[in-house]
Design an enzyme around this catalytic site. Structure first.
Site, short mmCIF file in Angstrom:
data_model
loop_
_atom_site.label_atom_id
_atom_site.label_comp_id
_atom_site.label_asym_id
_atom_site.label_seq_id
_atom_site.Cartn_x
_atom_site.Cartn_y
_atom_site.Cartn_z
N CYS A 170 0.80 -1.22 0.00
CA CYS A 170 0.00 0.00 0.00
C CYS A 170 0.83 1.27 0.00
CB CYS A 170 -0.95 -0.01 1.19
SG CYS A 170 -2.12 -1.40 1.13
N HIS A 310 -2.40 8.27 6.13
CA HIS A 310 -2.78 6.98 5.53
C HIS A 310 -4.24 6.70 5.88
CE1 HIS A 310 -2.23 3.03 3.83
NE2 HIS A 310 -2.71 2.48 4.94
N GLU A 321 -0.74 5.22 13.57
CA GLU A 321 -0.41 6.46 12.85
C GLU A 321 -0.46 7.67 13.78
OE1 GLU A 321 -1.42 8.27 8.44
OE2 GLU A 321 -2.78 6.82 9.36
N LYS A 342 -9.22 8.63 2.23
CA LYS A 342 -9.81 7.29 2.08
C LYS A 342 -11.25 7.26 2.57
CE LYS A 342 -5.53 4.54 2.38
NZ LYS A 342 -4.53 5.63 2.63
N HIS A 347 -9.81 2.68 -0.24
CA HIS A 347 -8.40 2.29 -0.19
C HIS A 347 -8.08 1.46 -1.44
CE1 HIS A 347 -4.53 1.10 0.95
NE2 HIS A 347 -4.74 0.63 2.17
N PHE A 406 1.07 -3.47 4.15
CA PHE A 406 1.37 -4.83 4.58
C PHE A 406 2.83 -5.16 4.25
CE2 PHE A 406 -3.19 -6.76 4.33
CZ PHE A 406 -3.55 -6.01 5.44
#
Length: 423
Positions: A170, A310, A321, A342, A347, A406
């Site tokens: 990502c 993010h 975060e 997002k 996403h 990930f």
């Protein structure tokens, strides 16, 4: 490094609810969401049945019948978006040395949509154990190798220089832009067409994220299903899309009178070397990426005017975060506006980093901070200014955009207004 500075002079965006850069920015600043019940296939067997889909017609977007037949949906999005970026840049590519022009394209999952469809075709809906290859699309090999995405974009713009696909989950969309910036800085290229694309909304992807309960089961209210930093969030909403930029050496762009959205002043990436999907609670690796990106930009933490987060909408990410911002920005973390787009466009895995760079560059240019939609309920562990519901007009000379993926990838990009930041 030669010390050359890098500017964004062209931009293309194909995103849910906002095909084209102008429509994309309007949707963000109005706080509208593009999440809905999945229409690409019957989602009823799945735990999560919502996504952020693009109303994309390749014929109307200008692709030829041969291009449509040859390319997976993600490649189609990349080519159409790259053409928008090139046109927007005003750069005459025919007058640029092609071997000094390159392409970097990010993608997390490659041709997922095409491969899913082709397997269903050659296996007769999964009924055949021994598949019949004669039913496959003639260009199936291109679906298996994500490098074909970069090739398609290179052919579309006539780039004969460095060409590659960056696949770091990502953070792919941030890392592809960072890598392209480094190539210009070091003198390996003068112009880079850089960005990312992904079209992962398919049965196999939904099943994979269902298995680890990463996506939201809030199916009864798709429009409000993506709610980063909200105390009632329950996972992310899958999306799709592409964003592509024309990057140039800054002084060269100024000489030709190019419109400059923003300068890419800093970039860094780190890995937590910890867990495929897990995150350490202290946010140390993201904080380190932020610190190095700001150091590269030669900017203090209190110069950051806006953070494009993010903000996936999972409890693990949002708390990680928040800790990273506090660790890297100190007291300024409580003062700077932070938001997640997002909440509106979902996403899109590897593509989202570039889509967020587009939002960040437009924030620099327009002096507007897009909101976090659907943020109604406070989470005591996410106690920063996450700009709920409504966009804000304010000076945004410096924007920090971050990503988490990930595999433990953590990346940060710093964008500045090259005129105002030098004042």
């Amino acid at each position: 490094m030669t010390g050359r500075r890098v500017a964004i002079t062209g931009m293309g965006v194909t995103a849910p609810g906002g095909v084209g850069t102008k429509n994309f920015w309007s949707m963000l600043t109005e706080g509208r969401t593009a999440t809905r019940r999945i229409s690409f296939f019957d989602p009823s067997p799945y735990r999560s049945q919502v996504a952020a889909e693009i109303d994309f017609d390749p014929d109307l977007a200008g692709l030829s019948p041969q291009e449509v037949r040859r390319m997976d949906r993600a490649a189609q999005l990349a080519v159409v978006t790259a053409r928008e970026a090139v046109e927007d840049s005003g750069l005459e590519f025919a007058g640029v040395d092609p071997v000094r022009t390159g392409v970097t394209l990010g993608s997390a999952v490659g041709a997922t949509t095409g491969l899913d469809w082709e397997y269903r075709t050659v296996s007769d809906g999964g009924r055949l154990e021994l598949v019949d290859h004669e039913y496959a699309v003639p260009h199936l090999y291109g679906y298996f190798v994500p490098s074909s995405f970069a090739s398609e974009v290179a052919w579309a713009v006539g780039a004969e220089g460095p060409s590659s696909v960056v696949s770091t989950g990502c953070t792919s969309g941030l890392d592809s832009v960072g890598y392209a910036t480094d190539l210009i800085r070091e003198g390996s290229a003068d112009v880079m067409v850089a960005g990312a694309t992904d079209a992962p909304i398919s049965p196999i992807t939904m099943a994979c994220f269902d298995a680890i309960k990463a996506t939201t089961p809030r199916n009864e209210d798709p429009e409000h299903a993506s709610r980063p930093f909200d105390g009632t969030r329950s996972g992310f909403v899958l999306g799709e899309g592409a964003a592509v930029f024309v990057l140039e050496e800054l002084e060269s762009a100024r000489r030709r009178g190019a419109h400059i959205y923003a300068e890419i002043a800093g970039y860094a990436s780190r890995c937590n070397a910890y867990h495929m999907t897990g995150l350490r609670s202290d946010g140390r690796e993201m904080a380190e990426a932020i610190r190095v990106a700001l150091d590269e930009a030669r900017l203090p933490v209190d110069s950051v005017d806006y953070v494009n987060a993010h903000g996936s909408g999972t409890k693990q990410n949002d708390r990680h975060e928040t800790a990273a911002f506090k660790r890297s920005l100190g007291q300024h973390a409580y003062e700077v506006p932070i938001s997640s787009i997002k909440s509106m466009v979902g996403h899109s895995l590897g593509a989202i980093g570039s889509i967020e760079v587009a939002a960040s560059a437009l924030a620099v240019e327009k002096n507007v901070v897009p909101p976090t939609a659907n943020l109604h309920t406070d989470d005591p562990e996410c106690d920063l200014d996450y700009v709920p519901l409504t966009a804000r007009e304010q000076r945004t000379d410096t924007v920090l955009s971050v990503g988490s993926g990930f595999g433990g990838f953590q990346s940060a990009v710093v964008l500045v207004d090259p005129e105002r930041s030098a004042a």
